[in-house]
Design an enzyme around this catalytic site. Structure first.
Site, PDB file in Angstrom:
ATOM      1  N   TYR A 105     -25.159  21.503   2.864  1.00 57.32           N
ATOM      2  CA  TYR A 105     -26.344  20.710   2.295  1.00 57.32           C
ATOM      3  C   TYR A 105     -27.612  21.533   2.543  1.00 57.32           C
ATOM      4  CZ  TYR A 105     -22.828  17.284   1.467  1.00 57.32           C
ATOM      5  OH  TYR A 105     -21.757  16.669   1.089  1.00 57.32           O
ATOM      6  N   CYS A 149      -4.324   8.436  11.888  1.00 55.14           N
ATOM      7  CA  CYS A 149      -4.387   9.039  10.521  1.00 55.14           C
ATOM      8  C   CYS A 149      -3.451  10.297  10.335  1.00 55.14           C
ATOM      9  CB  CYS A 149      -5.986   9.496  10.311  1.00 55.14           C
ATOM     10  SG  CYS A 149      -6.161  10.985   9.309  1.00 55.14           S
ATOM     11  N   GLN A 151      11.964   8.218   3.598  1.00 51.72           N
ATOM     12  CA  GLN A 151      11.584   9.567   3.172  1.00 51.72           C
ATOM     13  C   GLN A 151      10.793  10.476   3.936  1.00 51.72           C
ATOM     14  OE1 GLN A 151      12.266  11.026  -0.233  1.00 51.72           O
ATOM     15  NE2 GLN A 151      13.883   9.819  -0.557  1.00 51.72           N
ATOM     16  N   ALA A 180      23.033  -3.890   3.781  1.00 49.96           N
ATOM     17  CA  ALA A 180      22.902  -5.311   3.308  1.00 49.96           C
ATOM     18  C   ALA A 180      23.564  -6.199   2.307  1.00 49.96           C
ATOM     19  CB  ALA A 180      21.185  -5.156   2.805  1.00 49.96           C
TER      20      ALA A 180
END
Length: 662
Positions: A178, A347, A422, A459
């Protein structure tokens, strides 16, 4: 009584004359919560307030514009360039400070790192010199000397407004490319007036801002400066130069240095991917700490209290800034203070929070992030109700967590011998560590909340009936996609699960991998390391579209360096017993010889139970990948939301059924 497990982390610290209750800092991160005109919003205040309530010592706001006409970085950016924004900042300060936290406002001007479209009105972007940022692609206009002095005054007046609003201090954003960074860097400051040329002239812009703030706000008003200690760009800011900058800043009255890195051209070092190890940036703070006596704040993929404690104990930095850590768990500090490390939701560095594709910051593992006003509390249900969940992946476990907090009894049926679904298929060491963080967190929550987890259990309808469930949630996940082409059932065809779960032997073979995305790259790398000759045929997939361009470039480079051949811009035509056919853009067919063809194209829903279950149970709901596969983000969100409103959707379902019958 709180444990002193982390004495350095929860020791008081000082920035200038300001005392902070601990060494935990939440750094500035863009949220897009501000109103269309840059005003602060109720959601924004609630977002910061929750992190203050969670025990954070210092909160630094997202970058706040001091020059909305030429300096804003994007739409919905917070601003403090006019008096009318003072009341909003005052409300924010009150919300944060009542919990004992301190508040700094981060003052920022984008310079060349913005777009004329963002500025509007046909304005050309501005910079110290007319040097184009490659990542932006727009040539900036060089600021006149008079304009430079005006911007210095805008920073100073913005700081005064912050002080008048009751803020504890300000941070000057001199990092990430910046405007302040642009004045400091030899790459971007080619000026020949008093603000360019020599090191001392390049320093003058930020020095005059600091001196001006101290003059109008008082010598005891704290100022920190965020620096890109290394821009990771040839000719730019590097460690020796940044050390000289830090020395000068201390001399003119700066109270702390916040050691960051990168700019828009090296974005992957500013906002890291999963490939970066925890705390990889700490060495930058160490280098600054060698040359200054003021506090140094470190930052960069710091997730675990023990790791943060070790940085302080070893004297490598004085404060620990954790950005995405605070998005994922606003109570990180409180949990660490109380020794509840297992309850910290870390995180996983998936970068979902950076996309803001749907308006504002969100989090894959913390669905409440950015939606705190929507999900204020977990209202307890009346009476005892049982919910059965089929599938122990992230969606199923998140639903179980929320349901338990609301007072339900929950049973999870998982056919595998472990939870995680997964997520267990990730094998690359550094990403796997981060995936394990969320598996461990959710698994620990199942124990803490007394969820009945039944592993290695199918199940069956009978088993679920025995529970007399109020509702059944089907979180059966997804299965790999195999391309719908000729030969896709031949013996040489495999999917990524065959590789990860070692269902087949892969070593010393010619292998073609088809797909794109993080799992695909991981599979390709794993097969190469096993001694195979690997060709990656990269085709567009939904999972591939989620990989950022810098990450893709980095992974491509790693694969090609390892000897993997990468083929793009081809269509997969057919699988043959000894290989695969492709078609190029000219319509020509090309044959690849292969012992195995491995498809890694993402997943599709696996939902074999819904139809039969609806014949036996009143409230059956499909969640996560079983209804919309693709990412942990959707699985966690769907699990959370369905669980949060379960009573309402169950009541509505009954009411709708009665209406249809009548």
């Amino acid at each position: 009584m709180p444990t002193m497990k982390y004495p350095h982390l929860f020791e008081q610290g000082k920035i200038g004359s300001l005392t902070l209750k601990n060494r935990v800092v939440m750094p500035g991160m863009g949220t897009n919560f501000s109103g269309h005109d840059g005003q602060i919003t109720d959601q924004q205040i609630t977002y910061y307030e929750e992190r203050a309530k969670g025990g954070t010592g210092l909160i630094i706001t997202e970058f706040t514009s001091v020059d909305y006409e030429y300096g804003r970085a994007g739409f919905n950016q917070l601003r403090i360039d006019e008096e009318r924004f003072v009341p909003g900042i005052h409300r924010l300060a009150n919300a944060v400070q009542k919990y004992g936290a301190k508040l700094f406002v981060q003052l920022q001007h984008s310079g060349r790192e913005t777009y004329s479209m963002v500025l509007g009105g046909g304005r050309q972007i501005v910079a110290p010199s007319a040097v184009t940022c490659a990542a932006i692609g727009e040539e900036p206009r060089a600021l006149t000397t008079e304009e430079v002095k005006e911007i210095i005054n805008k920073f100073v007046m913005a700081a005064l407004r912050c002080k008048n609003a009751g803020v504890d201090g300000v941070e000057l954003h001199g990092a990430h490319g910046y405007l302040i960074n642009q004045f400091l860097s030899p790459n971007t400051n080619l000026r020949t007036d008093e603000y360019g040329g020599s090191f001392y002239n390049r320093m003058k812009f930020v020095e005059e801002i600091v001196v001006g703030i101290k003059q109008v706000c008082g010598a005891d008003f704290p100022i920190s400066v965020r620096l890109s200690v290394d821009e990771f760009e040839e000719g730019g800011m590097m460690i020796p130069l940044s050390q000289e900058v830090a020395r000068r800043l201390e001399m003119v009255g700066v109270d702390a240095i916040h050691a960051s890195c990168g700019n828009y051209n090296s974005m992957n070092t500013m906002v890291e991917t999963m490939q970066y190890e925890q705390g990889w940036r700490v060495y930058l703070a160490e280098e600054i700490k060698k040359v200054v006596n003021i506090p140094v704040i470190t930052v960069g993929v710091i997730r675990e209290p023990q790791f943060a404690e070790s940085i302080l104990a070893e004297g490598r930095a004085d404060f620990i800034a954790m950005g995405r850590t605070h998005i994922a768990d606003p109570e990180w500090a409180k949990k660490a203070l109380e020794g509840r490390d297992d309850e910290i939701r870390k995180c996983i560095v998936c970068l979902y929070c950076t996309t803001k594709s749907q308006g504002h910051v969100k989090c894959s593992v913390n669905v409440r992030a950015g939606r705190e006003l929507e999900f204020r509390e977990f209202k307890k249900i009346e009476g005892k109700k049982h919910v059965a969940i089929v599938g122990g992946g992230p969606g199923g476990m998140e639903a179980a967590r929320v349901l338990s907090l609301k007072g339900y009894q929950v049973t999870i049926f998982e056919k595998d011998n472990k939870l995680g679904g997964q997520l267990n298929l990730v094998t690359a060491p550094i990403p796997k560590e981060k995936m394990n963080w969320i598996i461990q967190y959710l698994s620990n929550e199942m124990k803490r909340l007394n969820v009945d987890v039944r592993l290695n259990t199918v199940a069956s309808i009978e088993a679920i009936k025995a529970l007399n469930p109020y509702a059944v949630l089907l979180a059966t996940g997804a299965k790999p996609i195999i391309a719908d082409i000729e030969g896709n059932t031949l013996p040489i065809v495999c999917d990524y699960e065959d590789v990860y779960l070692k269902r087949k032997h892969f070593a010393g073979n010619k292998i073609v991998v088809v797909g794109s995305g993080m799992v695909c790259y991981s599979v390709t790398s794993q097969l190469e390391k096993q001694g195979n000759e690997v060709t990656l045929v990269e085709i567009p997939t939904e999972t591939g579209s989620k990989v950022t361009a810098p990450t893709k470039a980095m992974l491509h480079n790693r694969l090609t360096t390892a000897g993997v051949k990468i083929i793009e811009d081809h269509m997969v035509s057919a699988v043959r017993p000894d290989g695969m056919l492709m078609t190029n853009v000219a319509g020509e067919q090309i044959e690849l010889e292969a012992d195995h063809v491995v498809f890694s194209m993402g997943t599709e829903s696996f939902n074999p139970l819904e139809e039969s279950y609806r014949n036996h149970f009143d409230n059956v709901f499909v969640i996560g990948d079983a209804i919309n596969p693709g990412s942990i983000t959707h699985a966690m969100r769907d699990g959370f939301e369905k669980a949060y409103v379960l009573e309402d959707i169950a009541i509505n379902k009954v009411a709708t059924a009665e209406l249809v019958e009548s």
